[in-house]
Design a protein around this motif. Sequence first.
Motif, PDB file in Angstrom:
ATOM      1  N   LEU A  32      -6.053   2.401 -15.285  1.00  8.84           N
ATOM      2  CA  LEU A  32      -7.532   2.446 -14.461  1.00  8.84           C
ATOM      3  C   LEU A  32      -7.351   1.442 -13.314  1.00  8.84           C
ATOM      4  N   LEU A  33      -6.944   0.165 -13.091  1.00 11.52           N
ATOM      5  CA  LEU A  33      -6.816  -0.026 -12.058  1.00 11.52           C
ATOM      6  C   LEU A  33      -6.028  -0.048 -11.161  1.00 11.52           C
ATOM      7  N   VAL A  34      -4.604   0.456 -11.621  1.00 10.06           N
ATOM      8  CA  VAL A  34      -3.572   0.915 -10.790  1.00 10.06           C
ATOM      9  C   VAL A  34      -4.066   2.492 -10.412  1.00 10.06           C
ATOM     10  N   LEU A  35      -4.526   3.048 -10.822  1.00 11.65           N
ATOM     11  CA  LEU A  35      -4.962   3.994 -10.567  1.00 11.65           C
ATOM     12  C   LEU A  35      -6.160   3.864  -8.763  1.00 11.65           C
ATOM     13  N   ARG A  36      -7.069   2.945  -9.338  1.00  8.81           N
ATOM     14  CA  ARG A  36      -8.107   2.097  -8.601  1.00  8.81           C
ATOM     15  C   ARG A  36      -7.769   1.793  -7.508  1.00  8.81           C
ATOM     16  N   VAL A  37      -6.229   0.718  -7.410  1.00  7.48           N
ATOM     17  CA  VAL A  37      -6.064   0.446  -5.994  1.00  7.48           C
ATOM     18  C   VAL A  37      -5.215   1.841  -5.353  1.00  7.48           C
ATOM     19  N   ALA A  38      -4.836   2.811  -6.403  1.00  4.82           N
ATOM     20  CA  ALA A  38      -4.547   4.042  -5.001  1.00  4.82           C
ATOM     21  C   ALA A  38      -5.261   4.677  -4.455  1.00  4.82           C
ATOM     22  N   GLN A  39      -6.745   4.759  -5.453  1.00  7.39           N
ATOM     23  CA  GLN A  39      -7.233   5.067  -4.427  1.00  7.39           C
ATOM     24  C   GLN A  39      -8.400   4.664  -2.958  1.00  7.39           C
ATOM     25  N   GLY A  40      -7.857   3.134  -3.588  1.00  4.80           N
ATOM     26  CA  GLY A  40      -8.407   2.381  -1.940  1.00  4.80           C
ATOM     27  C   GLY A  40      -7.496   2.246  -1.496  1.00  4.80           C
ATOM     28  N   VAL A  41      -5.711   2.236  -1.584  1.00  8.15           N
ATOM     29  CA  VAL A  41      -5.507   2.335  -0.419  1.00  8.15           C
ATOM     30  C   VAL A  41      -5.559   3.534  -0.084  1.00  8.15           C
ATOM     31  N   ALA A  42      -5.430   5.244  -0.304  1.00 10.65           N
ATOM     32  CA  ALA A  42      -5.814   6.261  -0.245  1.00 10.65           C
ATOM     33  C   ALA A  42      -6.910   6.257   1.315  1.00 10.65           C
ATOM     34  N   LEU A  43      -8.216   5.543   0.819  1.00  8.86           N
ATOM     35  CA  LEU A  43      -9.809   6.109   0.804  1.00  8.86           C
ATOM     36  C   LEU A  43      -9.715   4.566   2.704  1.00  8.86           C
ATOM     37  N   GLY A  44      -8.594   3.720   2.502  1.00 10.99           N
ATOM     38  CA  GLY A  44      -8.545   2.633   3.660  1.00 10.99           C
ATOM     39  C   GLY A  44      -7.968   3.623   5.376  1.00 10.99           C
ATOM     40  N   GLY A  45      -6.802   4.287   4.668  1.00 11.36           N
ATOM     41  CA  GLY A  45      -6.537   4.591   6.050  1.00 11.36           C
ATOM     42  C   GLY A  45      -7.428   6.063   6.437  1.00 11.36           C
ATOM     43  N   GLU A  46      -8.313   6.779   5.480  1.00 10.57           N
ATOM     44  CA  GLU A  46      -8.813   7.801   6.127  1.00 10.57           C
ATOM     45  C   GLU A  46      -9.668   7.634   6.827  1.00 10.57           C
ATOM     46  N   TRP A  47     -10.566   6.884   6.831  1.00 12.46           N
ATOM     47  CA  TRP A  47     -12.274   7.372   7.059  1.00 12.46           C
ATOM     48  C   TRP A  47     -11.221   6.652   8.885  1.00 12.46           C
ATOM     49  N   ALA A  48     -11.161   5.810   9.691  1.00 10.43           N
ATOM     50  CA  ALA A  48     -10.805   5.192  11.066  1.00 10.43           C
ATOM     51  C   ALA A  48     -10.111   6.755  11.245  1.00 10.43           C
TER      52      ALA A  48
END
Length: 446
Positions: A106-122
């Motif tokens: 769960l932690l690994v997939l949460r990290v992947a979510q964070g990386v993806a959203l980190g590049g999305e917003w801007a």
Amino acid sequence: MVFASLLGTTVEWYDFFLYSTAAGLVFNKLFFPTADGTVGTMLSFATFAVGFVARPVGGLLFGHLGDRIGRKHTLAFTMGLMGVSTALIGLLPTYQQVGVLAPALLLVLRVAQGVALGGEWAGAVLLAVEYGPAGRKGRFGSYPQIGLALGLALGTGVFALLSNVLSESAFIDYGWRIAFLISLVLVVVGLTVRLKIDETPAFKAARRLRELPRAAPLVELWREPAARRHVVLGMLARWGEGAAFNTWAVFAITYATGTLALDRTPVLLAVTAAALVMAALIPVSGTAVDRYGARRVYLVGMAAFTVSVYPAFWLFGAGGTWAFAAALVVTLGIVHGSFYGAQGTLFAGLFATPVRYTGMSFVYQMSGIFASGITPLIMTALLALGTGSPWWACGYLALTGLVSVWATGRLREGDQHVPTGRTSPAVAAARESSALVGSGAEGARS
């Protein structure tokens, strides 16, 4: 273009907020079972916070790519990564089935979510702002922000529906997984739309004029004194916004169903209703930006949040579900909606075209660690410190609001678009970009 930007952020935020909703309702039971319910909830919120720690990594990685190769392809990749990560969460075994491997995955997939959203917003904001016509930059820049509210409404709405049609045991057993697996369908639709759009005019102009950064965009960003100043002030300006949203949209669910002992489905519906009100007001905020300027709109809204904290928590505990819903509609729907639409345009105006994706990502995602990610943890701890009383937690929120008001006021109108210091590709492109991001009274004076 506007639809592609809005649809993309809606899908990404839906995926990201599914986790936040599940963290307080499901994950604490299935992945972090302990004898102490508070400890289990805090462990669940800790993995929630990890996603925010990972977001700066994604912001810097995809910000670099977005400033070097363009916005379009970068955004397609972030959406695909988010969709796959979210769907896999819906397939995870529980702690009872595989032990400590379950929370580890769960932690690994949460990290992947964070990386993806980190590049999305801007990138999504730039897609809208850099395409927006003169005099309507603020309104265009507010459209991707609607995705935050719609993603939250969709996520809590799906959870509320599943909670209502399934028994408690069925919801805990498999119902919550349905919400995560839906992500695959949404991502396919989003990618289909996003891959059909063209690169933004501002990026194509910078590429044509060979004004893309020669060094890494992050290096170029930190070479300019004004850009460095805006990074620091921008992060502080976002503190109150991040703390506010993650209190009203994340912590409030756990607070209402736990401390206040309210039923889960009405609480989720209250959050959904507040998010829909917020979505409706964000374009109004964007229109106000075109008239009054992004800084002024954001500052007034942040001040309104600061003074609303104590009354909101008083109302939370005053009269059951309806009082909770009313407080949430005012704080999350009206107050947050009044200034969140200005945030994207405000931050876009801090940086020149060649480093804009990196600069915005750095400000938004790095500040997300302390402004957003740890807020539910802090609020839970302060609630425990007050033995159930929310007033310590209210003091923390009011402090974040005051800091953000001060920092927003320190963003000087005269240096918002043109960095100072030695000549660089960023300086050359800044003069071109001033017309791009300047809006309202502030843009006219800059």
